[in-house]
Scaffold this motif. Structure first.
Motif, short mmCIF file in Angstrom:
data_model
loop_
_atom_site.label_atom_id
_atom_site.label_comp_id
_atom_site.label_asym_id
_atom_site.label_seq_id
_atom_site.Cartn_x
_atom_site.Cartn_y
_atom_site.Cartn_z
N LEU A 33 0.95 -1.29 0.06
CA LEU A 33 0.00 0.03 -0.07
C LEU A 33 1.00 1.21 0.03
CD1 LEU A 33 -2.78 1.54 -0.05
CD2 LEU A 33 -2.64 1.03 2.65
N GLY A 34 1.91 1.25 0.83
CA GLY A 34 3.00 2.53 0.93
C GLY A 34 3.56 2.62 -0.36
N LYS A 35 3.89 1.55 -1.14
CA LYS A 35 4.52 1.80 -2.46
C LYS A 35 3.71 2.06 -3.68
CE LYS A 35 7.88 -1.93 -1.54
NZ LYS A 35 8.27 -3.37 -2.01
N THR A 36 2.01 2.08 -3.42
CA THR A 36 1.40 3.08 -4.44
C THR A 36 1.25 4.32 -4.16
OG1 THR A 36 -0.65 2.76 -2.77
CG2 THR A 36 -0.27 0.94 -4.16
N LEU A 37 2.04 4.99 -3.45
CA LEU A 37 2.16 6.36 -3.10
C LEU A 37 3.28 6.85 -4.45
CD1 LEU A 37 1.71 6.81 0.49
CD2 LEU A 37 0.08 7.38 -1.17
N GLN A 38 4.07 6.04 -4.80
CA GLN A 38 5.13 6.58 -5.55
C GLN A 38 4.80 7.30 -6.83
OE1 GLN A 38 7.94 3.56 -6.69
NE2 GLN A 38 9.26 4.95 -7.87
N GLU A 39 3.53 6.70 -7.51
CA GLU A 39 3.38 7.68 -8.71
C GLU A 39 2.90 9.06 -8.18
OE1 GLU A 39 0.38 6.70 -12.33
OE2 GLU A 39 1.53 5.05 -11.57
N PRO A 40 1.90 9.04 -7.55
CA PRO A 40 1.29 10.24 -7.12
C PRO A 40 2.38 11.33 -6.57
CG PRO A 40 -0.32 8.51 -5.84
CD PRO A 40 0.94 7.86 -6.46
N LEU A 41 3.26 10.63 -5.79
CA LEU A 41 4.18 11.73 -5.32
C LEU A 41 4.99 12.12 -6.36
CD1 LEU A 41 4.93 10.15 -1.87
CD2 LEU A 41 3.56 11.92 -2.19
N ALA A 42 5.35 11.33 -7.24
CA ALA A 42 6.19 11.57 -8.38
C ALA A 42 5.38 12.64 -9.32
CB ALA A 42 6.46 10.33 -9.35
N ALA A 43 4.12 12.83 -9.48
CA ALA A 43 3.15 13.63 -9.97
C ALA A 43 3.42 15.07 -9.52
CB ALA A 43 1.99 13.25 -10.07
N ILE A 44 3.49 15.02 -8.21
CA ILE A 44 3.59 16.23 -7.25
C ILE A 44 4.85 16.89 -7.43
CG2 ILE A 44 3.73 17.22 -4.98
CD1 ILE A 44 1.67 15.39 -3.95
#
Length: 120
Positions: free
Chosen positions: A89-100
């Motif tokens: 679940l934590g790893k799923t944040l990679q893409e949204p944070l990369a977009a930011i």
């Protein structure tokens, strides 16, 4: 596919609840630090400038409770060795944070937040 915009002003909105959990700068920075792979407490404290030991410990515990981070005991006997890793679940944040990150670079928001005497 149409973009669905939830009513984040409603307390029951799942998006609002997620934003409230992730809004802490320390949580976001720790996710970034752990995207590189598992790390021990002392390593995270060195990598995340400005975080106190108390805040680091509390934030990691909260992130573990939310299912974002996994605490692994590597050595049971003292001195105990523990490391932290992002869960699936934590790893799923990679893409949204990369977009930011991409947005911050493209918009120049980092340059705009500098004091006037430091701008080029």
């Amino acid at each position: 596919m149409a973009l669905v915009i939830p009513d984040v002003l409603e307390e029951s909105c799942a998006t609002r609840q997620a934003l409230e959990r992730l809004a802490s700068k320390w949580r976001v920075l720790l996710v970034y630090a752990l995207l590189a792979g598992p790390a021990r407490h002392a390593d995270l404290r060195r990598r995340v400038a400005g975080i106190s030991q108390k805040v680091l410990t509390e934030t990691l515990r909260d992130m573990e409770a939310d299912g974002l981070v996994e605490r692994r005991v590597l050595k049971e006997r003292p001195p105990q060795h523990v490391e932290y890793a992002l869960t699936a679940l934590g790893k799923t944040l990679q893409e949204p944070l990369a977009a930011i990150c991409a947005w911050a670079l493209e918009s120049g928001v980092a340059e705009q937040s500098q004091p006037h005497d430091q701008r080029g």
